[in-house]
Design a protein around this motif. Structure first.
Motif, PDB file in Angstrom:
ATOM      1  N   GLU A  75       0.825  -1.204   0.000  1.00  0.00           N
ATOM      2  CA  GLU A  75       0.000   0.000   0.000  1.00  0.00           C
ATOM      3  C   GLU A  75       0.863   1.260   0.000  1.00  0.00           C
ATOM      4  OE1 GLU A  75      -3.672   1.998   2.593  1.00  0.00           O
ATOM      5  OE2 GLU A  75      -2.688   0.169   3.265  1.00  0.00           O
ATOM      6  N   ALA A  76       1.936   1.222   0.788  1.00  0.00           N
ATOM      7  CA  ALA A  76       2.839   2.380   0.808  1.00  0.00           C
ATOM      8  C   ALA A  76       3.505   2.569  -0.548  1.00  0.00           C
ATOM      9  CB  ALA A  76       3.895   2.190   1.895  1.00  0.00           C
ATOM     10  N   ASN A  77       3.916   1.471  -1.174  1.00  0.00           N
ATOM     11  CA  ASN A  77       4.510   1.574  -2.512  1.00  0.00           C
ATOM     12  C   ASN A  77       3.507   2.109  -3.522  1.00  0.00           C
ATOM     13  OD1 ASN A  77       6.997   0.595  -1.656  1.00  0.00           O
ATOM     14  ND2 ASN A  77       6.444  -1.532  -2.047  1.00  0.00           N
ATOM     15  N   ALA A  78       2.260   1.636  -3.417  1.00  0.00           N
ATOM     16  CA  ALA A  78       1.228   2.118  -4.336  1.00  0.00           C
ATOM     17  C   ALA A  78       0.974   3.613  -4.134  1.00  0.00           C
ATOM     18  CB  ALA A  78      -0.060   1.331  -4.131  1.00  0.00           C
ATOM     19  N   SER A  79       0.988   4.048  -2.870  1.00  0.00           N
ATOM     20  CA  SER A  79       0.795   5.477  -2.598  1.00  0.00           C
ATOM     21  C   SER A  79       1.941   6.302  -3.162  1.00  0.00           C
ATOM     22  CB  SER A  79       0.670   5.707  -1.086  1.00  0.00           C
ATOM     23  OG  SER A  79      -0.444   5.017  -0.565  1.00  0.00           O
ATOM     24  N   ARG A  80       3.167   5.772  -2.982  1.00  0.00           N
ATOM     25  CA  ARG A  80       4.319   6.490  -3.537  1.00  0.00           C
ATOM     26  C   ARG A  80       4.250   6.542  -5.060  1.00  0.00           C
ATOM     27  NH1 ARG A  80       7.083   3.805   0.735  1.00  0.00           N
ATOM     28  NH2 ARG A  80       7.628   2.071  -0.651  1.00  0.00           N
ATOM     29  N   GLN A  81       3.863   5.427  -5.668  1.00  0.00           N
ATOM     30  CA  GLN A  81       3.745   5.394  -7.126  1.00  0.00           C
ATOM     31  C   GLN A  81       2.665   6.348  -7.608  1.00  0.00           C
ATOM     32  OE1 GLN A  81       5.687   3.899  -9.296  1.00  0.00           O
ATOM     33  NE2 GLN A  81       6.964   2.909  -7.742  1.00  0.00           N
ATOM     34  N   GLN A  82       1.561   6.404  -6.869  1.00  0.00           N
ATOM     35  CA  GLN A  82       0.486   7.308  -7.249  1.00  0.00           C
ATOM     36  C   GLN A  82       0.935   8.763  -7.120  1.00  0.00           C
ATOM     37  OE1 GLN A  82      -3.092   6.785  -4.979  1.00  0.00           O
ATOM     38  NE2 GLN A  82      -4.287   8.180  -6.226  1.00  0.00           N
ATOM     39  N   ALA A  83       1.618   9.075  -6.019  1.00  0.00           N
ATOM     40  CA  ALA A  83       2.124  10.441  -5.842  1.00  0.00           C
ATOM     41  C   ALA A  83       3.125  10.789  -6.930  1.00  0.00           C
ATOM     42  CB  ALA A  83       2.747  10.595  -4.460  1.00  0.00           C
ATOM     43  N   LEU A  84       3.992   9.821  -7.264  1.00  0.00           N
ATOM     44  CA  LEU A  84       4.971  10.057  -8.320  1.00  0.00           C
ATOM     45  C   LEU A  84       4.287  10.253  -9.667  1.00  0.00           C
ATOM     46  CD1 LEU A  84       7.937  10.191  -9.136  1.00  0.00           C
ATOM     47  CD2 LEU A  84       7.905   7.704  -9.432  1.00  0.00           C
ATOM     48  N   ALA A  85       3.246   9.450  -9.927  1.00  0.00           N
ATOM     49  CA  ALA A  85       2.516   9.594 -11.186  1.00  0.00           C
ATOM     50  C   ALA A  85       1.827  10.950 -11.272  1.00  0.00           C
ATOM     51  CB  ALA A  85       1.496   8.465 -11.320  1.00  0.00           C
ATOM     52  N   GLN A  86       1.249  11.382 -10.152  1.00  0.00           N
ATOM     53  CA  GLN A  86       0.611  12.698 -10.146  1.00  0.00           C
ATOM     54  C   GLN A  86       1.632  13.808 -10.374  1.00  0.00           C
ATOM     55  OE1 GLN A  86      -1.449  12.832  -6.396  1.00  0.00           O
ATOM     56  NE2 GLN A  86      -3.159  11.602  -7.127  1.00  0.00           N
ATOM     57  N   GLN A  87       2.787  13.669  -9.727  1.00  0.00           N
ATOM     58  CA  GLN A  87       3.835  14.665  -9.924  1.00  0.00           C
ATOM     59  C   GLN A  87       4.304  14.689 -11.378  1.00  0.00           C
ATOM     60  OE1 GLN A  87       7.215  14.078  -7.402  1.00  0.00           O
ATOM     61  NE2 GLN A  87       8.327  15.866  -8.198  1.00  0.00           N
ATOM     62  N   GLN A  88       4.485  13.494 -11.958  1.00  0.00           N
ATOM     63  CA  GLN A  88       4.903  13.417 -13.350  1.00  0.00           C
ATOM     64  C   GLN A  88       3.840  14.002 -14.280  1.00  0.00           C
ATOM     65  OE1 GLN A  88       5.812   9.292 -14.010  1.00  0.00           O
ATOM     66  NE2 GLN A  88       7.871   9.442 -13.132  1.00  0.00           N
ATOM     67  N   GLN A  89       2.575  13.780 -13.927  1.00  0.00           N
ATOM     68  CA  GLN A  89       1.508  14.340 -14.753  1.00  0.00           C
ATOM     69  C   GLN A  89       1.525  15.866 -14.714  1.00  0.00           C
ATOM     70  OE1 GLN A  89      -2.385  12.955 -13.678  1.00  0.00           O
ATOM     71  NE2 GLN A  89      -3.415  14.040 -15.347  1.00  0.00           N
TER      72      GLN A  89
END
Length: 423
Positions: free
Chosen positions: A153-167
């Motif tokens: 879950e923590a990895n998914a949250s980090r990936q989601q935050a990273l994806a949002q930042q990249q977007q």
């Protein structure tokens, strides 16, 4: 303002005027406490559909307990989960309870139960603490599973935050690239190409441009060199984030299209193409690119759907295997419990037999003692009672007299005299 005042006055005994959202929750709670469950349910339902976490919890509780509406654990799970994912602690604990027990169509899922019990426990829910302790005691392997789930879950949250930042970065660079192109199209150094060349690739060439048979002169060539160089620079601003977001197949199509378009500009600059031929060549390139892009996107979507189906099937098989393993573990646990129970019964029976044997031995020892006592009493009868004042009789046991010496006798046998003892 008047409406809010009327609302506060209507529930003045039970409520204080809060902000609008709190007023509705507080009012629904007050109405529920007054006994009007139907009105309270309607208010909770309206607020739940608006995304209010507390209302979603109350709505789930109505469905769980079967108040006002028929009891439906699946609907209760739905609303509890909506509320729990927003961090509402009571919903987290209630949802965990549903998963721990698996009632009425809700699949029993100890892992999800432990996850939501931990979330509730982290917010200070003492009931969740006890439930989590019992769950871990019943399923010792859950600790590692919950730990892995937290990490995922923590990895998914980090990936989601990273994806949002990249977007966000992608959108910013895309705007910068478009602004660069707009500046290029309005640059005074490109005015000599006006009416001859459509520099904005987002637009379609007109028939007039396609019919232009003139070729660039020296001034046009200088402007054309500047346009191509700047156009490449503006496009490259968005190149790196585009590579990260686009599929490799689509990126290859874009690279091939840019190369073909660059070659067409080179043919125009070298005098091989007229402005009209460049416009027609570009129109053909655009048509081919859009056709290839559509086919590639359709192919990728079909592949993604096939991969998703395979992933779903693999996940279903994994879940089925996990369920089978869980059933085997449960059966093994029940077998071990039954074996322990049988062992306890055998130990209890053995202990009872030992106690009975010990009691029997004690009883036999007592009987032997009594028999020996009776035998002694028979061999040594008690003395006769004496009259008061009479002196006790003294029994003197006389020593038995020794036997007389044997007499000697003589006998004659076969002419000889023999002396022997006579009896």
């Amino acid at each position: 303002m008047k409406k809010n005042l009327r609302l506060c006055l209507a529930v003045a005994i039970l409520l204080t005027c809060y902000p609008a959202a709190s007023q509705s929750i507080a009012e629904a709670t007050a109405i529920r406490q007054s006994g009007d469950l139907k009105t309270a349910f309607d208010m909770y339902e309206k607020l739940a559909h608006q995304g209010n976490a507390e209302a979603q919890f109350h709505l789930g509780f109505f469905y769980e307990t079967g108040q006002v509406v028929p009891q439906n654990y699946v609907h209760a799970e739905t609303w509890y989960k909506k509320s729990a994912l927003q961090g509402f602690v009571k919903a987290q604990s209630s949802l965990a309870w549903l998963y721990a027990n698996g009632l009425g169509g809700v699949k029993k899922d100890p892992l999800q139960a432990a996850i939501f019990y931990e979330k509730a426990s982290a917010q200070g829910d003492e009931v969740a603490d006890g439930s989590l302790y019992r769950l871990y005691k019943l399923y010792p392997e859950l600790r590692d599973a919950v730990k892995n789930a937290r990490e995922a879950e923590a990895n998914a949250s980090r990936q989601q935050a990273l994806a949002q930042q990249q977007q966000v970065e992608n959108e910013a660079l895309q705007k910068e690239s478009l602004a660069c192109l707009d500046t290029l199209y309005n640059d005074t150094r490109t005015k000599s190409l006006a009416g001859k060349l459509l520099m904005d690739t987002r637009k379609t060439s007109s028939l007039e441009l396609m019919a232009n048979n003139t070729k660039p002169n020296a001034k046009d060539k200088a402007a054309l060199s500047y346009v191509v160089a700047e156009w490449e620079r503006c496009i490259d601003i968005h190149a790196e984030p585009r590579k990260k977001t686009l599929r490799p197949e689509i990126e290859q199509l874009i690279s091939a299209y840019r190369l073909d378009l660059r070659n067409a500009f080179a043919d125009l600059y070298g005098g091989k193409y007229s402005y009209g031929e460049l416009a027609r060549s570009r129109a053909k390139l655009d048509l081919e690119f859009n056709h290839k892009l559509s086919n590639t996107v359709a192919s990728l979507q079909a592949k993604d759907m096939a991969d998703a189906r395979q992933a779903q099937e693999a996940e279903a098989q994994r879940r089925y295997a996990e369920a089978q393993n869980q059933q085997q573990r449960d059966a093994e646990k029940q077998r071990q419990q039954e074996a322990r129970r049988q062992l306890q019964i055998q130990e209890a029976q053995l202990q009872l037999a030992q106690q009975q044997a010990q009691q029997q031995a004690q009883l036999q020892q007592r009987n032997n003692f009594l028999q020996n006592l009776q035998l002694l009493q028979m061999l040594n009868p008690p003395a006769q009672p004496q009259a008061p004042g009479q002196a006790p009789q003294v029994i003197i046991q006389q020593t038995p007299a020794p036997p007389p010496p044997p007499r000697q006798c003589t006998s004659t046998r076969f002419g000889s005299t023999v002396t022997t003892n006579c009896f």
